[in-house]
Design an enzyme around this catalytic site. Sequence first.
Site, PDB file in Angstrom:
ATOM      1  N   GLU A 121       0.822  -1.215   0.000  1.00 14.01           N
ATOM      2  CA  GLU A 121       0.000   0.000   0.000  1.00 14.01           C
ATOM      3  C   GLU A 121       0.861   1.273   0.000  1.00 14.01           C
ATOM      4  OE1 GLU A 121      -2.950  -0.313  -0.686  1.00 14.01           O
ATOM      5  OE2 GLU A 121      -3.774  -2.138   0.215  1.00 14.01           O
ATOM      6  N   HIS A 170      -2.701   2.408   8.439  1.00 17.38           N
ATOM      7  CA  HIS A 170      -3.842   1.692   7.872  1.00 17.38           C
ATOM      8  C   HIS A 170      -4.077   0.407   8.649  1.00 17.38           C
ATOM      9  CE1 HIS A 170      -6.400  -0.489   5.086  1.00 17.38           C
ATOM     10  NE2 HIS A 170      -5.479  -1.416   4.920  1.00 17.38           N
ATOM     11  N   HIS A 197      -7.505  -2.729   9.826  1.00 13.64           N
ATOM     12  CA  HIS A 197      -8.810  -3.328   9.534  1.00 13.64           C
ATOM     13  C   HIS A 197      -9.636  -3.445  10.818  1.00 13.64           C
ATOM     14  CE1 HIS A 197      -6.791  -5.706   5.945  1.00 13.64           C
ATOM     15  NE2 HIS A 197      -6.701  -4.396   5.805  1.00 13.64           N
ATOM     16  N   GLU A 247     -17.098  13.039  22.565  1.00 12.25           N
ATOM     17  CA  GLU A 247     -15.807  13.620  22.189  1.00 12.25           C
ATOM     18  C   GLU A 247     -15.471  13.480  20.701  1.00 12.25           C
ATOM     19  OE1 GLU A 247     -12.525  13.148  24.816  1.00 12.25           O
ATOM     20  OE2 GLU A 247     -13.615  14.499  26.156  1.00 12.25           O
ATOM     21  N   HIS A 260     -13.171  -2.858   3.857  1.00  9.75           N
ATOM     22  CA  HIS A 260     -11.732  -3.154   3.941  1.00  9.75           C
ATOM     23  C   HIS A 260     -11.125  -2.601   5.240  1.00  9.75           C
ATOM     24  CE1 HIS A 260      -7.564  -3.337   1.813  1.00  9.75           C
ATOM     25  NE2 HIS A 260      -7.409  -3.196   3.115  1.00  9.75           N
TER      26      HIS A 260
HETATM   27  O1  2HA Z   1      -0.938  -4.907   3.715  1.00 12.54           O
HETATM   28  O2  2HA Z   1      -3.852  -4.256   4.748  1.00 12.54           O
HETATM   29  O3  2HA Z   1      -4.513  -3.272   2.396  1.00 12.54           O
HETATM   30  C1  2HA Z   1      -2.109  -5.570   3.959  1.00 12.54           C
HETATM   31  C2  2HA Z   1      -3.246  -4.663   3.795  1.00 12.54           C
HETATM   32  C3  2HA Z   1      -3.578  -4.276   2.435  1.00 12.54           C
HETATM   33 ZN    ZN Z   2      -5.740  -3.372   4.283  1.00 12.47          ZN
END
Ligand code: 2HA
Ligand code: ZN
Length: 271
Positions: free
Chosen positions: A116, A139, A141, A169, A210
């Site tokens: 990414e 990033h 999940h 908040e 995602h």
């Molecule tokens: O790298 O989360 O979006 C693994 C991820 C891809």
């Molecule tokens: Zn991801």
Amino acid sequence: MHSITEAPFITEITRICTNMYSLGWDERNAGNISVLLDEEEITPYLDKDRILRTVPTGFKVPSLAGKYFLCTAAGKYFKNTQYDAALNLGIFRILEDGETAGILWGYSDGGQFTSELPAHLMSHVSRLSVDQKNRVILHCHPLNLIAMTYVHSLDEREFSRTLWKMETECVFVFPDGVRVIPWMVCGTNKIGEATAEKMKLSRIVVWPHHGIYGAGRSIDDAFGLVETVEKAAAVYLKIAHLPVKQTLTDENLHMLEKRFNVKTPEGWLEP
Ligand code: 2HA
Ligand code: ZN
């Protein structure tokens, strides 16, 4: 030269990887983090002129030429970072051409930075254009946020309004709201460009079905944002199927704006 594993930025990213894994936000190889480092931060630990190898990034970001990044590795698991930082992390400089990474440390099995990277580097450019102090793109999940993207409208104004009303908040922590891109194939320049475009407007970008991107001046800052959004999403999912008897009102949110001296996007707090 000090040992790099003692560097505060390595300790901090390692701790956060463990923490995020424990929260259930980074199963398997999910998630990636990049941190913009100053040259002065790395020179006690690394010879900045000793490039171990070069790797093309696959896209050009001329404004980042000469900049140093600490970044999680492609295909590696956050849960393992604590046991082998040099395998699961790496440090590189974007070379003069703006499209090659000169690796200075890490990715010790011959690996490389996250798939990414386009979304990360392009988002760094966006955030720096609005906040010179931005350093981190993160990033992951998170469970509740992902679940919410199946049952809530993906209109970013509506999505933000719902989140703001899930905890007092929220509007203070992310007054810019969250931005939402359409579902796209991940790991591409296209999703990188879409994410970076939204990052000019907000420090949080939702990837439906995602995960989430957060930006901040420090790892704690970016992490805290995601943590707050995820908590709000959890509250939403707890009540979404129940008859709501009362909630925070737009008027309440306006009062919080005033109290904390923050400003939400124009028109987002009107019914
Ligand atoms: O790298 O989360 O979006 C693994 C991820 C891809
Ligand atoms: Zn991801």
